[in-house]
Write a protein that holds these residues in place. Structure first.
Motif, short mmCIF file in Angstrom:
data_model
loop_
_atom_site.label_atom_id
_atom_site.label_comp_id
_atom_site.label_asym_id
_atom_site.label_seq_id
_atom_site.Cartn_x
_atom_site.Cartn_y
_atom_site.Cartn_z
N VAL A 224 0.84 -1.20 0.00
CA VAL A 224 0.00 0.00 0.00
C VAL A 224 0.88 1.25 0.00
N CYS A 225 1.89 1.28 0.85
CA CYS A 225 2.79 2.44 0.91
C CYS A 225 3.57 2.60 -0.40
N SER A 226 3.92 1.50 -1.03
CA SER A 226 4.62 1.57 -2.32
C SER A 226 3.71 2.14 -3.40
N GLN A 227 2.43 1.78 -3.36
CA GLN A 227 1.48 2.33 -4.33
C GLN A 227 1.39 3.84 -4.17
N PHE A 228 1.35 4.33 -2.93
CA PHE A 228 1.29 5.77 -2.70
C PHE A 228 2.60 6.42 -3.13
N PHE A 229 3.72 5.84 -2.73
CA PHE A 229 5.04 6.40 -3.01
C PHE A 229 5.29 6.54 -4.51
N HIS A 230 4.92 5.51 -5.27
CA HIS A 230 5.18 5.50 -6.72
C HIS A 230 4.00 6.03 -7.53
N LYS A 231 2.98 6.53 -6.83
CA LYS A 231 1.78 7.09 -7.48
C LYS A 231 1.18 6.09 -8.47
N ALA A 232 1.06 4.84 -8.03
CA ALA A 232 0.50 3.79 -8.87
C ALA A 232 -0.99 4.01 -9.08
N GLU A 233 -1.44 3.70 -10.26
CA GLU A 233 -2.86 3.80 -10.57
C GLU A 233 -3.21 2.74 -11.58
N GLU A 234 -4.51 2.56 -11.78
CA GLU A 234 -4.97 1.55 -12.71
C GLU A 234 -4.48 1.87 -14.12
N GLY A 235 -4.07 0.85 -14.83
CA GLY A 235 -3.60 1.04 -16.19
C GLY A 235 -4.71 1.46 -17.13
N SER A 236 -4.35 2.16 -18.18
CA SER A 236 -5.34 2.57 -19.16
C SER A 236 -4.69 2.58 -20.54
N ILE A 237 -5.52 2.56 -21.54
CA ILE A 237 -5.02 2.56 -22.92
C ILE A 237 -4.91 4.00 -23.38
N ASP A 238 -3.76 4.34 -23.91
CA ASP A 238 -3.53 5.69 -24.44
C ASP A 238 -4.00 5.69 -25.90
N ARG A 239 -5.26 6.01 -26.08
CA ARG A 239 -5.86 5.94 -27.41
C ARG A 239 -5.23 6.95 -28.38
N ALA A 240 -4.85 8.11 -27.88
CA ALA A 240 -4.22 9.12 -28.75
C ALA A 240 -2.89 8.61 -29.29
N TRP A 241 -2.09 7.96 -28.44
CA TRP A 241 -0.79 7.43 -28.88
C TRP A 241 -1.00 6.33 -29.92
N HIS A 242 -1.96 5.43 -29.66
CA HIS A 242 -2.22 4.35 -30.61
C HIS A 242 -2.69 4.91 -31.96
N ALA A 243 -3.52 5.94 -31.94
CA ALA A 243 -3.99 6.55 -33.19
C ALA A 243 -2.82 7.17 -33.96
N SER A 244 -1.93 7.87 -33.24
CA SER A 244 -0.78 8.48 -33.92
C SER A 244 0.18 7.42 -34.47
N GLU A 245 0.35 6.32 -33.76
CA GLU A 245 1.20 5.23 -34.25
C GLU A 245 0.59 4.60 -35.49
N LYS A 246 -0.72 4.43 -35.48
CA LYS A 246 -1.40 3.85 -36.63
C LYS A 246 -1.22 4.74 -37.87
N GLU A 247 -1.35 6.07 -37.66
CA GLU A 247 -1.14 7.01 -38.76
C GLU A 247 0.30 6.98 -39.25
N ARG A 248 1.24 6.92 -38.31
CA ARG A 248 2.67 6.90 -38.66
C ARG A 248 3.00 5.67 -39.49
N LYS A 249 2.49 4.52 -39.09
CA LYS A 249 2.75 3.28 -39.82
C LYS A 249 2.07 3.28 -41.18
N ALA A 250 0.91 3.92 -41.27
CA ALA A 250 0.20 3.98 -42.56
C ALA A 250 0.96 4.82 -43.56
N ARG A 251 1.73 5.82 -43.08
CA ARG A 251 2.50 6.67 -43.99
C ARG A 251 3.70 5.95 -44.58
N PHE A 252 4.19 4.93 -43.91
CA PHE A 252 5.41 4.26 -44.39
C PHE A 252 5.16 2.96 -45.03
#
Length: 143
Positions: free
Chosen positions: A115-143
């Motif tokens: 519990v203290c490690s979660q507070f110390f390292h500011k741990a939180e539930e994981g999430s999908i970075d949809r903006a990053w995935h969209a930009s990667e998809k566009e980048r790969k489509a260009r090449f």
């Protein structure tokens, strides 16, 4: 019931989450209690008001406790067997309770540490970075 934003100035934040957790203290002020029972987390710190709802150690404490106790318990069982050559039922009334008690004794300090490690390292539930995935998809489509 959160205090003001200058938390670092008002409280002594933990720099050692393992020690703070093993002692069962609040990770923000190190004065309040982390537990309201043996393994039940308090709702929040009675000193600084930190809400412990961020904490979710899940099965981590049990996993670590069993992993830590497994080798010494096996060594004890083997020593007990080869030294005294008891019947198998003797192991059930000696070795099994010793193993279970050792695991139970480790659960609280390990849960506090996680519990203290979660507070110390500011741990939180994981999430999908949809903006990053969209930009990667566009980048790969260009090449």
């Amino acid at each position: 019931m959160e205090p003001e934003n200058d938390v670092a100035a008002e409280y002594q934040l933990t720099t050692n989450p393992a020690l703070t957790g093993f002692l069962g203290r609040c990770p923000r002020c190190q004065r309040g209690h982390l537990f309201s029972g043996y393994l039940k987390l308090a709702r929040g710190c009675e000193v600084c008001g930190l809400d412990y709802s961020f904490a979710d150690p899940a099965d981590g404490p049990a996993f670590f406790a069993m992993s830590i106790v497994a080798v010494p318990a096996l060594a004890f069982a083997l020593w007990f067997q080869f030294t005294f050559e008891p019947a198998i039922w003797t192991h059930l009334i000696v070795t099994v309770p010793v193993t279970v008690i050792a695991c139970i004794l480790l659960l609280r300090p390990l849960k506090g540490w996680l519990v203290c490690s979660q507070f110390f390292h500011k741990a939180e539930e994981g999430s999908i970075d949809r903006a990053w995935h969209a930009s990667e998809k566009e980048r790969k489509a260009r090449f």
